[in-house]
Each structure stands twice: as structure tokens, then as C-alpha cells.
Design a protein around this motif. Structure first.
Motif, PDB file in Angstrom:
ATOM      1  N   SER A  97       2.223  -3.131   2.715  1.00  0.00           N
ATOM      2  CA  SER A  97       1.486  -4.244   2.115  1.00  0.00           C
ATOM      3  C   SER A  97      -0.016  -4.080   2.336  1.00  0.00           C
ATOM      4  O   SER A  97      -0.823  -4.280   1.417  1.00  0.00           O
ATOM      5  CB  SER A  97       1.963  -5.571   2.719  1.00  0.00           C
ATOM      6  OG  SER A  97       1.168  -6.640   2.259  1.00  0.00           O
ATOM      7  N   THR A 132      -3.133  -3.663  -0.410  1.00  0.00           N
ATOM      8  CA  THR A 132      -4.292  -4.565  -0.353  1.00  0.00           C
ATOM      9  C   THR A 132      -5.601  -3.783  -0.264  1.00  0.00           C
ATOM     10  O   THR A 132      -6.601  -4.142  -0.897  1.00  0.00           O
ATOM     11  CB  THR A 132      -4.175  -5.520   0.849  1.00  0.00           C
ATOM     12  OG1 THR A 132      -3.011  -6.321   0.694  1.00  0.00           O
ATOM     13  CG2 THR A 132      -5.384  -6.426   0.955  1.00  0.00           C
ATOM     14  N   TYR A 141      -2.157  -4.359  -7.638  1.00  0.00           N
ATOM     15  CA  TYR A 141      -1.864  -4.191  -6.211  1.00  0.00           C
ATOM     16  C   TYR A 141      -1.610  -5.500  -5.472  1.00  0.00           C
ATOM     17  O   TYR A 141      -0.982  -5.488  -4.406  1.00  0.00           O
ATOM     18  CB  TYR A 141      -2.987  -3.396  -5.543  1.00  0.00           C
ATOM     19  CG  TYR A 141      -3.027  -1.955  -5.989  1.00  0.00           C
ATOM     20  CD1 TYR A 141      -2.007  -1.070  -5.633  1.00  0.00           C
ATOM     21  CD2 TYR A 141      -4.071  -1.473  -6.784  1.00  0.00           C
ATOM     22  CE1 TYR A 141      -2.036   0.253  -6.048  1.00  0.00           C
ATOM     23  CE2 TYR A 141      -4.107  -0.145  -7.199  1.00  0.00           C
ATOM     24  CZ  TYR A 141      -3.079   0.705  -6.828  1.00  0.00           C
ATOM     25  OH  TYR A 141      -3.103   2.014  -7.246  1.00  0.00           O
ATOM     26  N   SER A 199       1.467  -5.743  -2.944  1.00  0.00           N
ATOM     27  CA  SER A 199       1.270  -6.130  -1.553  1.00  0.00           C
ATOM     28  C   SER A 199       2.185  -7.293  -1.180  1.00  0.00           C
ATOM     29  O   SER A 199       2.833  -7.282  -0.128  1.00  0.00           O
ATOM     30  CB  SER A 199      -0.197  -6.533  -1.325  1.00  0.00           C
ATOM     31  OG  SER A 199      -0.383  -7.005  -0.014  1.00  0.00           O
ATOM     32  N   SER A 224      -4.111 -13.068   3.112  1.00  0.00           N
ATOM     33  CA  SER A 224      -4.116 -13.000   1.652  1.00  0.00           C
ATOM     34  C   SER A 224      -4.554 -14.334   1.038  1.00  0.00           C
ATOM     35  O   SER A 224      -5.378 -14.378   0.123  1.00  0.00           O
ATOM     36  CB  SER A 224      -2.721 -12.620   1.148  1.00  0.00           C
ATOM     37  OG  SER A 224      -2.690 -12.616  -0.261  1.00  0.00           O
TER      38      SER A 224
END
Length: 211
Positions: free
Chosen positions: A113, A117, A131, A135, A159
Motif C-alpha cells: 500500500s 501511495t 494508485y 493503495s 490517507s
């Protein structure tokens, strides 16, 4: 008698090699949270060391895992965005080697992940659509594999924190998710002294930074 001596000698040698491996790993892992290594060059140097350990201990997945972890942090810190993909590719190569040895694992999915990122930073407007979901999918897999892994919630919160609100980001939700992560950290027990345990200090820093 001779066979017994040979077997005993082999066991002693294997044990000495195992202790040497664990000692080398502990030393390098101890540097991960050091301010002296928390830089692009520092992460590159640590990644190189973990890669050398991995090549010497070809049956161990953790050196490859930590090499990938250091590489992806190197990618995050890259001052020149044209270097990100090359470093991310190295991280991917290492984590795929770790996965070949370990199999599917929550910690490995977290690194996958992070790699996805890191690639967004090269051009967020064009790469986010590709992406970002990649992710997120790796994080979902990490959560299914181990719902108690605190790093999953730390990365989810990160995130939410850094994604614009127009695309689903939220400082409020990020803070809530970080608080879940801290509860998970408090209850988390690493499988061994060299198993992944990073992230708690960084989570506290991120919470403190939310206005």
C-alpha cells in the motif's frame, strides 16, 4: 558417536548463525526511529544494509521486508520526483521477495500500500486515480489478514489526512482512525523481537499535527 558429534557441531553452528542474524537485525531495526537516519540518504543506507543481510540470509523474509520499508520511505522523502519510481521499484522487488518466503501477510500488504501511495506523489492529479485505489485495496487486504494490525489504521488515517476533502479526505475521520490505531498499538504484541512494530510514535505525531 561421530554422527552425534557432527550433529551437535552443526546445531551449535546453526545457533551461532541465528544469534548473529538476530543481533544484526536488532541493530539495524534500532536505527529506524533514529533522527540520524530519518532522511532520504539515511533510509537509502539502511535499505542497502538490510539488502546485504537478506542476500546472506536467503530463507528469512524480514530483511527483505525492512529493505522495502526503508526504500519506500526513501521514495517518500525523495527531493527529486523523477527518482521516486526507481526507488519504489526497488521497494517492490524486495517486498515481493519477502512475500515469496512468507506468503500473504498483513505487514507485507501494508508495504505494498505504501509503495502505491509513494507513486502518487510524482503527479497527484494524473496518478491519484490509478494508485489511490491500488493503495486502498492493499490496505483492505492487510485488514482482512490481521484486523488487529495497528499499522493498517495508521496508514488509513494518513490517507484520510492527506487526501483533499473533495476526494474523500477528512481531518476529523483521520483523527478518529489514528485513535483506533493507538488503541491497537497499545494491545499489539510483535511476534518476535525483530518483527514489525513501527508506527506508534509517528501516529502520535500525526494526531498532534491535526488542528
Amino acid at each position: 558417536m561421530l554422527l552425534s558429534l557432527l550433529l551437535a557441531g552443526a546445531a551449535i553452528t546453526a545457533n551461532a548463525q541465528s544469534e548473529q542474524y538476530e543481533s544484526a537485525m536488532k541493530q539495524q531495526i534500532g536505527l529506524l526511529d533514529s533522527s540520524s537516519t530519518y532522511s532520504e540518504a539515511g533510509m537509502q543506507q539502511l535499505a542497502n544494509t538490510f539488502e546485504r543481510i537478506a542476500e546472506a540470509e536467503k530463507t528469512q523474509w524480514l530483511p527483505y521486508y525492512y529493505a522495502a520499508y526503508c526504500r519506500v520511505n526513501e521514495a517518500y522523502m525523495a527531493k527529486h520526483k523523477d527518482k521516486v519510481d526507481g526507488v519504489a521499484d526497488k521497494a517492490l522487488l524486495s517486498i515481493e521477495k519477502a512475500q515469496a518466503l512468507k506468503g500473504k501477510d498483513s505487514e507485507i500488504s501494508c508495504i505494498l500500500s505504501m509503495i502505491a501511495t509513494s507513486r502518487i506523489s510524482v503527479d497527484p492529479m494524473t496518478r491519484g486515480m490509478k494508485y489511490g485505489p491500488e493503495s486502498g485495496a492493499h490496505l483492505e487486504e492487510a485488514k482482512k489478514l490481521n484486523p488487529e494490525n495497528p499499522r493498517v489504521y495508521m496508514l488509513e488515517g494518513q490517507s484520510l489526512l492527506y487526501t483533499p476533502e473533495a476526494f474523500g479526505g477528512s481531518k476529523t475521520k483521520a483523527k478518529e482512525t489514528f485513535e483506533v490505531a493507538l488503541k491497537k498499538f497499545a494491545a499489539f504484541k510483535p511476534e518476535s523481537p525483530i518483527a514489525p512494530s513501527w508506527g506508534e510514535h509517528y501516529t502520535k505525531m500525526l494526531i498532534a499535527g491535526i488542528k
